[in-house]
Design an enzyme around this catalytic site. Structure first.
Site, PDB file in Angstrom:
ATOM      1  N   CYS A  65      49.990  67.062  65.971  1.00 47.52           N
ATOM      2  CA  CYS A  65      49.455  67.128  64.559  1.00 47.52           C
ATOM      3  C   CYS A  65      50.761  66.469  63.693  1.00 47.52           C
ATOM      4  CB  CYS A  65      48.729  68.271  64.173  1.00 47.52           C
ATOM      5  SG  CYS A  65      50.096  69.463  64.138  1.00 47.52           S
ATOM      6  N   ALA A  68      53.512  69.200  63.372  1.00 44.40           N
ATOM      7  CA  ALA A  68      54.206  68.954  64.441  1.00 44.40           C
ATOM      8  C   ALA A  68      55.291  67.766  64.128  1.00 44.40           C
ATOM      9  CB  ALA A  68      53.818  68.590  65.696  1.00 44.40           C
ATOM     10  N   ARG A  99      61.887  72.203  71.502  1.00 43.41           N
ATOM     11  CA  ARG A  99      62.232  70.843  71.361  1.00 43.41           C
ATOM     12  C   ARG A  99      63.709  70.478  72.060  1.00 43.41           C
ATOM     13  NH1 ARG A  99      59.615  66.297  69.850  1.00 43.41           N
ATOM     14  NH2 ARG A  99      61.546  65.238  68.775  1.00 43.41           N
ATOM     15  N   HIS A 202      55.895  62.812  59.907  1.00 44.31           N
ATOM     16  CA  HIS A 202      57.345  62.087  59.765  1.00 44.31           C
ATOM     17  C   HIS A 202      57.434  61.559  58.271  1.00 44.31           C
ATOM     18  CE1 HIS A 202      56.747  60.921  64.207  1.00 44.31           C
ATOM     19  NE2 HIS A 202      56.926  62.130  64.071  1.00 44.31           N
TER      20      HIS A 202
END
Lengths: 549, 457
Positions: A65, A68, A99, A202
């Protein structure tokens, strides 16, 4: 090799595409067909693919999503900004240390040694916060973070319910920033339901970093050749290796967005003279904004693959038009290459002719093809999880991209040249001359043009198609994310996780390339995949009498 | 230091959670649903929830975790997720062909007020659920309770399958709680040894500890079948292991089908296992099998043989209520000292139960319900312990403070074995003790001077 050639001729991409979508209800099949492209060599143009569109409900997707993409991918790797997640506990919990982005803050007793990446901060919203609003709790949580550890910056991240109940996180952030005085507080409206994938997150992160941090520090940064490295996240130490190479070449990396990064690096990014863009998808917005506001051009680079690394270094050196740098880069390449060539030659005796599939990211499925190529391996199918058409077809398609209901919701910020600090690093004539010598600024050709004819390019590949694809095309290795890993492995096909690598790395730069060759050599050549059938399954006859000694 | 910003001084926090000892409801619902045979869990929310839960469960089990999502967009969040869920149900039954879709909600769909029963009715009316297939629903808002609550709620919703035919099936329902697949296997083995026929639900054994065969089955052979779930209404009784994870379902089944229930602790450690075995033998009306009695003896043997190493060792425990209760009782029973106890899951009953267990001890026991690992770390900084029992996130505290860590609970992301080797029952007790001893004795060896480094321990 004969076996491999046999495998190659068996494929009829048209037939494979038909089989991938055969089981779908008609509406799903129609939609998916547009996202599955059989690569063909067209004259002067790249075939068109549908990308960055909604995932179909119920179809098991690889995608995550917006939150994230924003908190996990872009902001997660910055060590000295407290990431405070405003929402129920889960979102913050799942993004906690999962991550593998490494950072180096220095020893405990050095100044500016803050590292909050091992922490997970959350407002842990409860039912009463959903009903009565969570703004007060958010303000109190910001105060508590400040009282506890005095960070220089706090980023607030919205999760799904925050947008729905209308908490004004930006106002709370601004008020707290003013109240605290020496702590920059800003917020990200990155609710998970926005956009169609991580990609929207992003963009949201890019906007806020640019709006609230970039340009905040004008204390001059030393260095003759100053660049920013954009879209590199230091997974498994990739960024450390790239920085090692930069240093060796005499290139100063002011700021990486955002692997191993710190607040001050972002704040000083406007002092660089070139932006080198790795992951085009996740960070090209910052590159564009830095150019518009400060006059810093950008160039696409790729440090995945030894030859790609060499090419990228040459591009950077050519941009600076400095013979000393050009010579130094050549020296470094000459120094590093023999080890790589030796490793590639050794590994290549076992990997040449083998086949790979890559379904990751917004750039990785493209970049890692370089490494496979260096090992003599062929990428037979690839696609991105959350990319847009330009990542497949090249940036020239951007003006033609349709704005739909989902992309319209993601803010585009208007940037203007900075009144005092805008200074174009290159004149239009210089830019043209650079293009003539092969250094194209603001150019990215995308994945499709580098893939062979009749390979399959598949956007937003899902569980069903992945399984079918492996069954039909039998690759020697499959690369995707953790959720896909074990269903592929169960089929007896080696799988390399290419989001966070699961283990190992770095795979970027020169030393990284050697690591990757060895890792893939291990995976495609290992005996461990030969034990799937027990001896009695291979020879199931029951008639044979047991032979006693 | 990894956690270099954790101060020794404890300040009260009202709004901020740091390093949580819990996560959200839906992942529990997803894990529970994987314990139904041929069931595809479905997350009714934005696709990130599903991706995060699948990733965490995958990293914990190193197994494929299949689950679907309604993939909410902004539009769905405004207009409701009904259209997405209906489309999802249709696609799932067509493409993946599960027997059951177990839908759980998220904070997103709960906040906008999506009504699962109503959407399911619409799916039935529109013919989107094929004959003989099922859609199950559980309301699991992330902003209440914890992952434990979500697990419990999904297990409770499984009771919906139960049918009372009037004819008893001679079986005992066992609701195992949030334990590992191998724990479920071990619980079934103990029941079988005692001669009790069981229906276990949920049952992730054979689902999340599956073999590597060169074949991928989205729906492995394990899991409680729908037929078994239906039959739970005809069982003699229900043993619910764990108040937090299992009691709600057991009581619901009692209410619906008049199947009587008993809520026991998860059989971790000697006393809790004794109570479980005692319950089994009483129900079956038989003596305890020699094999089980033998295993009990082995556990007691290890406890007495190695008591000197357990005695007065201070332990910090963080985990989920049902597990922590059983663990604390076990630790006390071997004369270890659980001095710090933290769970992230809210609920006053937990503290009350722990107080009962620790009341007559001659040392202070600090308990924090709805606590976090940040606070636990601060306590340790003020007064260190000899052992930390926690999920993988405990390793950051363990490394900084140089304390041995027993990885235990959920999630375990950096070690293997939890899905294969049980910690329940007498055999599980032995394994826990082995692990604890290894940690304590490795530490002893590491810290010993040459002059007092010893071969025999």
């Amino acid at each position: 090799m004969t076996i491999i050639r046999e495998k190659m001729v068996q494929w009829d991409p048209v037939d494979i595409k038909a089989k991938l979508i055969a089981k779908y209800p008609p509406k799903v099949a129609r939609k998916r067909a547009k996202q599955i492209l059989i690569n063909e060599a067209l004259e002067n143009e790249t075939p068109e693919i549908t990308a960055n569109v909604r995932t179909i409900p119920g179809i098991i997707t690889m995608r995550g999503c917006t939150y994230a993409g924003c908190k996990g991918v872009i902001m997660g790797p910055t060590r000295d900004i407290v990431n405070l997640v405003h929402g129920p506990i889960g979102c913050s919990f799942y993004a906690w240390l999962t991550r593998r982005n490494q950072t180096y803050a220095g020893p405990d007793d050095t100044p500016d040694n803050e590292n909050f990446m091992n922490y997970c901060f959350s407002t842990d919203m409860q039912e009463q916060d959903i009903i009565f609003g969570g703004e007060k709790k958010l303000a109190a949580a910001i105060q508590e973070v400040y009282d506890l550890i005095h960070p220089k910056a706090i980023g607030v991240f919205a999760t799904c319910p925050v947008g729905l109940i209308g908490d004004d996180i930006h106002t709370v952030a601004a008020q707290m920033k003013e109240k605290l005085g020496d702590c920059n507080v800003f917020a990200f409206s990155c609710e998970g339901y926005k956009g169609v994938s991580q990609s929207a997150g992003h963009h949201i992160a890019n906007n806020q970093v640019f709006r609230h941090i970039v340009g905040e520090n004008d204390v001059p940064k030393e260095g003759k050749f100053k660049i920013n490295l954009l879209g590199e996240y230091n997974i498994g130490g990739d960024g450390f290796e790239i920085d090692r190479i930069f240093k060796k070449c005499g290139i100063t990396n002011i700021s990486t967005f955002s692997g191993n990064s710190s607040y001050d690096q972002f704040a000083s990014a406007h002092q660089a003279d070139l932006n080198a863009v790795m992951c085009h998808r996740s960070i090209n917005y910052v590159a564009d904004m830095l150019e518009t506001k400060f006059g810093i051009p950008w160039v696409k680079v790729n440090f995945i693959g030894a030859h790609a690394t060499a090419k990228s270094l040459r591009k950077i050196a050519a941009y600076f038009e400095d013979q000393e740098l050009i010579n130094r880069v050549e020296e470094v390449i000459a120094e590093e290459m023999p080890d790589i060539e030796a490793a590639a030659k050794d590994v290549g005796t076992r990997t040449a002719g083998k086949t790979a599939m890559l379904f990751v990211g917004g750039s990785r499925a493209h970049h890692y093809q370089e490494l496979f190529k260096e090992m003599g391996m062929k990428t037979i199918s690839a696609g991105y999880e959350f990319a847009h058409r330009d990542d497949y077809e090249g940036r020239q398609v951007i003006p033609n991209l349709k704005v739909d209901a989902d992309s319209r919701n993601i803010e585009e910020i208007e940037v203007e040249p900075d009144e005092s600090r805008y200074s174009p690093r290159k004149t239009p004539a210089e830019i043209e001359a650079l293009a003539g010598s092969g250094v194209d600024l603001k150019k990215y050709d995308g994945m499709i043009s580098e893939m062979d004819e009749n390979t399959l390019i598949i956007d937003d590949l899902n569980q069903h198609e992945a399984e079918k694809l492996v069954e039909l095309m039998k690759p020697d290795i499959f690369c995707a994310g953790i959720k896909e890993k074990y269903s592929i492995m169960k089929l007896g096909v080696p799988m390399k996780q290419l989001h966070s690598y699961d283990s190992g790395g770095p795979y970027a730069g020169f030393r990284g390339a050697i690591n990757f060759y060895h890792e893939i050599d291990r995976l495609v050549g290992s005996r461990v995949f030969s034990y799937l059938k027990a001896p009695w399954q291979k020879n199931p006859e029951l008639t044979a009498a047991y032979v006693w000694e | 230091m990894l956690l270099r910003h954790t101060p020794k001084e404890v300040k009260e926090r009202n709004a901020l959670t740091v390093n949580p000892a819990k996560t959200c409801q839906p992942i529990g619902a997803m894990y529970a649903a994987l314990g139904i045979h041929a069931c595809l869990p479905h997350s009714h929310g934005s696709q990130g929830c599903c991706a995060y839960h699948r990733s965490t469960l995958t990293r914990h089990y190193k197994e494929p975790i299949s689950a679907a999502t309604s993939s909410f967009t902004e539009g769905a969040s405004v207009f409701g997720g009904q259209a997405n869920l209906l489309q999802a149900i249709n696609n799932i039954f067509n493409v993946y062909e599960p027997e059951v879709i177990a839908v759980h909600t998220t904070c997103l769909s709960e906040t906008i007020g999506d009504d699962l029963p109503q959407i399911r009715k619409k799916a039935i009316n529109e013919g989107k659920i094929p004959e003989g297939k099922y859609v199950l629903g559980a309301s699991t808002p992330s902003y209440a309770g914890s992952h434990v609550t979500g697990f419990s709620t999904m297990v409770k919703s499984m009771v919906e399958f139960s049918e009372k035919t009037g004819e008893k099936n001679g079986r005992v329902n066992i609701i195992p709680g949030w334990v590992e697949p191998c724990d479920m296997e071990e619980i079934k083995r103990m029941a079988e040894l005692t001669g009790v026929k069981t229906i276990m639900f949920p049952d992730t054994s054979g689902v999340l500890n599956g073999p590597m065969t060169g074949e991928y089955k989205m729906f492995p052979d394990g899991g409680t079948t729908v037929a078994e779930l239906k039959s739970t209404g005809d069982s003699i009784g229900t043993l619910a292991l764990g108040e937090w994870c299992s009691a709600a379902a057991a009581r619901e089944l009692d209410k619906k089908c008049k199947v009587p229930c008993r809520v026991l602790d998860i059989p971790i450690g000697l006393a809790a296992t004794d109570r479980f075995v005692d319950a089994l033998r009483t129900i079956a009306g038989v003596s305890v099998a020699d094999e089980l009695a033998f295993e009990r003896g082995q556990l007691v043997d290890m406890i007495t043989d190695m008591h000197q190493y357990f005695f007065k060792k201070k332990v910090a425990v963080a985990g989920d209520p049902d597990q922590v209760i059983a663990m604390v009782e076990f630790l006390i029973s071997i004369d270890m000292c659980p001095v710090y106890i933290v769970t992230g899951t809210p609920g006053k009953k937990f503290e009350k139960r722990i107080r009962e267990l620790t009341d007559d001890l001659d040392y202070e026991v600090k308990i924090k319900v709805k606590g976090d690992l940040f606070l636990l770390h601060q306590w340790i900084k003020n007064e260190p312990v000899d052992l930390l029992i926690c999920n993988s996130y405990g390793k950051y505290i363990a490394k900084d403070e140089d304390i041995p860590l027993l990885r235990w609970g959920f999630p375990i992301l950096d070690r293997q074995g939890h899905q294969y080797f049980p910690t329940v029952g007498y055999k599980g007790g032995l394994r826990l003790l082995e692990k604890i001893l290894n940690l304590l004795l490795d530490r002893k060896d590491r810290d010993a001077e040459e002059s007092n480094f010893e071969l025999v321990l």
